[in-house]
Design an enzyme around this catalytic site. Structure first.
Site, mmCIF file in Angstrom:
data_model
loop_
_atom_site.group_PDB
_atom_site.id
_atom_site.type_symbol
_atom_site.label_atom_id
_atom_site.label_comp_id
_atom_site.label_asym_id
_atom_site.label_seq_id
_atom_site.Cartn_x
_atom_site.Cartn_y
_atom_site.Cartn_z
ATOM 1 N N PRO A 1 0.825 -1.208 0.000
ATOM 2 C CA PRO A 1 0.000 0.000 0.000
ATOM 3 C C PRO A 1 0.861 1.261 0.000
ATOM 4 O O PRO A 1 1.900 1.308 0.662
ATOM 5 C CB PRO A 1 -0.768 -0.108 1.323
ATOM 6 N N ARG B 1 -0.722 4.949 -1.252
ATOM 7 C CA ARG B 1 -1.648 6.053 -1.008
ATOM 8 C C ARG B 1 -2.384 5.928 0.327
ATOM 9 O O ARG B 1 -2.559 6.909 1.053
ATOM 10 C CB ARG B 1 -2.670 6.069 -2.151
ATOM 11 N N CYS C 1 3.717 28.584 -15.846
ATOM 12 C CA CYS C 1 3.319 29.202 -17.106
ATOM 13 C C CYS C 1 2.576 28.204 -17.960
ATOM 14 O O CYS C 1 3.132 27.682 -18.939
ATOM 15 C CB CYS C 1 4.543 29.677 -17.854
ATOM 16 N N GLU C 2 1.358 27.910 -17.589
ATOM 17 C CA GLU C 2 0.621 26.869 -18.268
ATOM 18 C C GLU C 2 -0.834 26.966 -17.808
ATOM 19 O O GLU C 2 -1.103 26.925 -16.604
ATOM 20 C CB GLU C 2 1.244 25.531 -17.830
HETATM 21 N N1 LLP Z 1 2.738 -1.696 -5.999
HETATM 22 C C1 LLP Z 1 2.942 -1.460 -7.294
HETATM 23 C C2 LLP Z 1 3.639 -2.457 -8.099
HETATM 24 C C3 LLP Z 1 2.495 -0.265 -7.873
HETATM 25 O O1 LLP Z 1 2.696 -0.059 -9.158
HETATM 26 C C4 LLP Z 1 1.849 0.692 -7.072
HETATM 27 C C5 LLP Z 1 1.399 1.964 -7.635
HETATM 28 C C6 LLP Z 1 1.665 0.411 -5.705
HETATM 29 C C7 LLP Z 1 2.116 -0.801 -5.206
HETATM 30 C C8 LLP Z 1 1.012 1.387 -4.766
HETATM 31 O O2 LLP Z 1 -0.297 1.669 -5.105
HETATM 32 P P1 LLP Z 1 -1.226 2.519 -4.116
HETATM 33 O O3 LLP Z 1 -1.455 1.705 -2.873
HETATM 34 O O4 LLP Z 1 -0.530 3.792 -3.796
HETATM 35 O O5 LLP Z 1 -2.463 2.731 -4.884
HETATM 36 N N2 LLP Z 1 0.630 8.613 -9.608
HETATM 37 C C9 LLP Z 1 -0.688 8.036 -9.491
HETATM 38 C C10 LLP Z 1 -0.646 6.667 -8.840
HETATM 39 C C11 LLP Z 1 0.227 5.682 -9.580
HETATM 40 C C12 LLP Z 1 0.342 4.383 -8.859
HETATM 41 C C13 LLP Z 1 1.370 3.523 -9.494
HETATM 42 N N3 LLP Z 1 1.618 2.299 -8.838
HETATM 43 C C14 LLP Z 1 -1.582 8.986 -8.709
HETATM 44 O O6 LLP Z 1 -1.126 10.071 -8.367
HETATM 45 O O7 LLP Z 1 -2.752 8.689 -8.483
#
Ligand code: LLP
Length: 431
Positions: free
Chosen positions: A291, A293, A361-362
Site C-alpha cells: 500500500p 496512497r 506558465c501553463e
Molecule cells: N505496488 C505497485 C507495483 C504499484 O505499481 C503501485 C502503484 C503500488 C504498489 C502502490 O499503489 P497505491 O497503494 O498507492 O495505490 N501517480 C498516481 C498513482 C500511480 C500508482 C502507481 N503504482 C496517482 O497520483 O494517483
C-alpha cells in the site's frame, strides 16, 4: 472535516495533527508539505494488525514508496515493522540510506537498467519482481557474476478490470507491466525463470491499479493469482510459496468519496486466499501487500499563500497560489479532485466556487476546478487536503521552482524532514 486529523482552533485556524497551519505557514514559508506522523503510524499498524488477525502474520506489508519517498518516511515505516517497495535506483538508494534493511525491500520496475539490477543484487534486496524476459536474462547474468542467487517474483497482469482512472490502471492485458495471464505468457515466464540457475523463483506479483474504492476487484485478483499458482504446480511441479498482491486501496479526497476501509480490502483478499487455498489444496502462501496512497495520502496536506484573486464576470473566479503543478501535478495529469480551505478562517462558511490556479506558465496548471471555498483574499493561507501521496514524489522543478519544504507534525510538535530547495540546488547539475 475530511479526516479526523483536521480540526479547527478557537481562533478559527486549521489544526493538522495538532499543529496550527497558520503558524506553520508563517514559520516555515509556503508552499509547505505537512505530514502527520500519527496518521502514518496508525495506518501502518492498521495494515499489520489485519495481517496478524486474519492470517497469523504470515506475510509482510511493504510501503509503496513511490507514493512518498524521503528518508524520514522509510525510518517511520521501518520502525512500524513494514518493509518497502522501491521502483528505481533512486528510491532504493534513499531507502538504504535511511537504514531500511535490504532484506525488507522489494525491487520493482518495468524497465530496470543494468545499473539498477546491479545495485539491487549488490545490496542483497529481499526480492526482485521480474517484469520481462530480457530483464530476467540480464538479472541472471548479473547475479551469476556476483556469485549470488537472487529471490524473484514474476509480475503478472491478471486481467482484472479495476474501476479507476485509466492512467493508474495496471492489471489489464493492455498494460506495459508484466506478463499476461490469458495468453500463456505468464506460464512461459515461470518456465524461463526456473531455467535460470541464479534466480530463485519464489512467487508471483500483481497490482491491479490505484485509488480503487471497492473490495471485490482485490478478492478477484487473489483468486485469479492463486489459480495461476495452482496451474504452475500442475504444469511444472513448482510450488510457489509467495504471493504479492500490490497496492491500490483508495482514499477519501472529497466528501462524497466513499472508499472501503483498507482493513476491509486486506481482509477480503486474505479470506479469498484462505478459501481458494482450501479448495485447491494449495499451501497458504506468504502474502505481501504494497500500500502507498492509503498509508500516506490522508496523512498529508499542502499549505500555500493566496497571491491574488481574479474574478472573470460570468465565467469563473481564479484563486492564484504560490505553488501548483510543480508540487502537485495530479489535477494536470488526472483531473483529480481535492478539497481545500482557507486555513486562517477555517470555521467560516464556504460560499465561493473557485478554480485554484498555480504559478506555472501553463493554463492547465490548476489544483482543481469549481471548488467550494471560503471567501479568499490575497495573503490568506490555503490548505489543500489529502496531498500526502503522489505530490512530493511527483513534484518537479518546472519553471525552475524550488521544491517545497516538508515538515512532520506529531501531536503539535513540528520538525523539518525535507528542507526547502534553494536556487543553488536547482543549478547544482548545470555545467
Ligand atoms: N505496488 C505497485 C507495483 C504499484 O505499481 C503501485 C502503484 C503500488 C504498489 C502502490 O499503489 P497505491 O497503494 O498507492 O495505490 N501517480 C498516481 C498513482 C500511480 C500508482 C502507481 N503504482 C496517482 O497520483 O494517483
Amino acid at each position: 472535516m475530511l479526516t479526523p486529523n483536521l480540526t479547527v482552533s478557537d481562533e478559527g485556524h486549521l489544526l493538522f495533527g495538532g499543529a496550527d497551519c497558520v503558524a506553520l505557514a508563517q514559520q516555515h514559508g509556503t508552499p509547505l508539505y505537512v505530514m502527520d506522523e500519527t496518521t502514518v503510524r496508525e495506518n501502518c499498524r492498521g495494515f499489520r494488525s489485519v495481517l496478524q488477525e486474519e492470517y497469523g502474520g504470515n506475510g509482510m506489508i511493504c510501503f509503496a514508496s513511490k507514493a512518498l519517498s524521503c528518508k524520514e518516511l522509510y525510518r517511520i515505516v521501518h520502525s512500524e515493522g513494514l518493509g518497502t517497495d522501491v521502483v528505481s535506483g533512486g528510491e532504493l538508494f534513499t531507502a538504504l540510506a535511511a537504514g531500511m534493511p535490504a532484506s525488507d525491500i522489494v525491487m520493482h520496475g518495468n524497465s530496470k537498467t543494468d545499473a539498477e539490477l546491479q545495485m539491487a543484487v549488490d545490496s542483497n534486496v529481499g526480492r526482485i519482481v521480474a517484469d520481462n524476459l530480457p530483464e530476467m536474462t540480464r538479472l541472471n547474468r548479473i547475479a551469476a557474476d556476483a556469485g549470488k542467487t537472487v529471490r524473484i517474483l514474476l509480475r503478472i497482469k491478471p486481467g482484472i478490470d479495476a474501476h479507476t482512472h485509466s492512467f493508474i490502471q495496471t492489471g489489464q492485458i493492455d498494460s506495459k507491466f508484466g506478463f499476461a495471464l490469458e495468453t500463456g505468457e505468464a506460464l512461459e515466464a515461470v518456465k524461463a525463470a526456473a531455467a535460470c540457475p541464479n534466480l530463485e523463483l519464489v512467487g508471483l506479483h500483481c497490482h491491479i491499479g490505484s485509488q480503487i474504492l471497492e473490495t471485490e476487484p482485490f478478492a478477484e485478483a487473489a483468486r485469479v493469482m492463486l489459480g495461476l499458482m495452482n496451474t504452475v504446480r500442475q504444469e511444472t511441479g513448482i510450488v510457489l510459496t509467495e504471493l504479492n498482491l500490490g497496492g491500490g486501496p483508495g482514499i477519501r479526497y472529497v466528501e462524497r468519496d466513499d472508499p472501503k476501509p483498507f482493513g476491509d480490502i486486506v481482509r477480503a483478499m486474505l479470506e479469498a486466499i484462505r478459501k481458494t487455498c482450501a479448495a485447491l489444496s494449495y499451501p497458504e502462501p506468504f502474502m505481501l501487500f504494497e500500500p502507498g496512497r492509503s498509508i500516506v495520502g490522508a496523512a498529508g496536506i499542502t499549505l500555500y499563500t493566496v497571491m491574488a484573486k481574479k474574478q472573470i464576470p460570468g465565467i469563473r473566479t481564479y484563486v492564484l497560489i504560490d505553488g501548483g503543478m510543480c508540487d502537485n501535478p495530479r489535477y494536470a495529469l488526472y483531473e483529480s479532485e481535492y478539497e481545500a480551505l482557507i486555513a486562517n478562517r477555517a470555521d467560516a462558511p464556504r460560499t465561493e466556487t473557485v478554480t485554484i490556479g498555480g504559478k506555472c506558465c501553463e493554463s492547465g496548471d490548476l489544483i482543481g476546478k469549481d471548488m467550494l471555498l471560503q471567501e479568499a483574499q490575497a495573503g490568506d493561507t490555503l490548505a489543500v487536503l489529502a496531498t500526502g501521496a503522489y505530490n512530493y514524489s511527483m513534484s518537479s522543478n518546472y519553471n525552475r521552482n524550488p521544491r517545497p519544504e516538508m515538515v512532520m507534525v506529531k501531536n503539535g510538535a513540528v520538525r523539518t524532514v525535507v528542507r526547502r530547495e534553494t536556487y543553488e540546488d536547482i543549478c547544482r547539475c548545470d555545467l
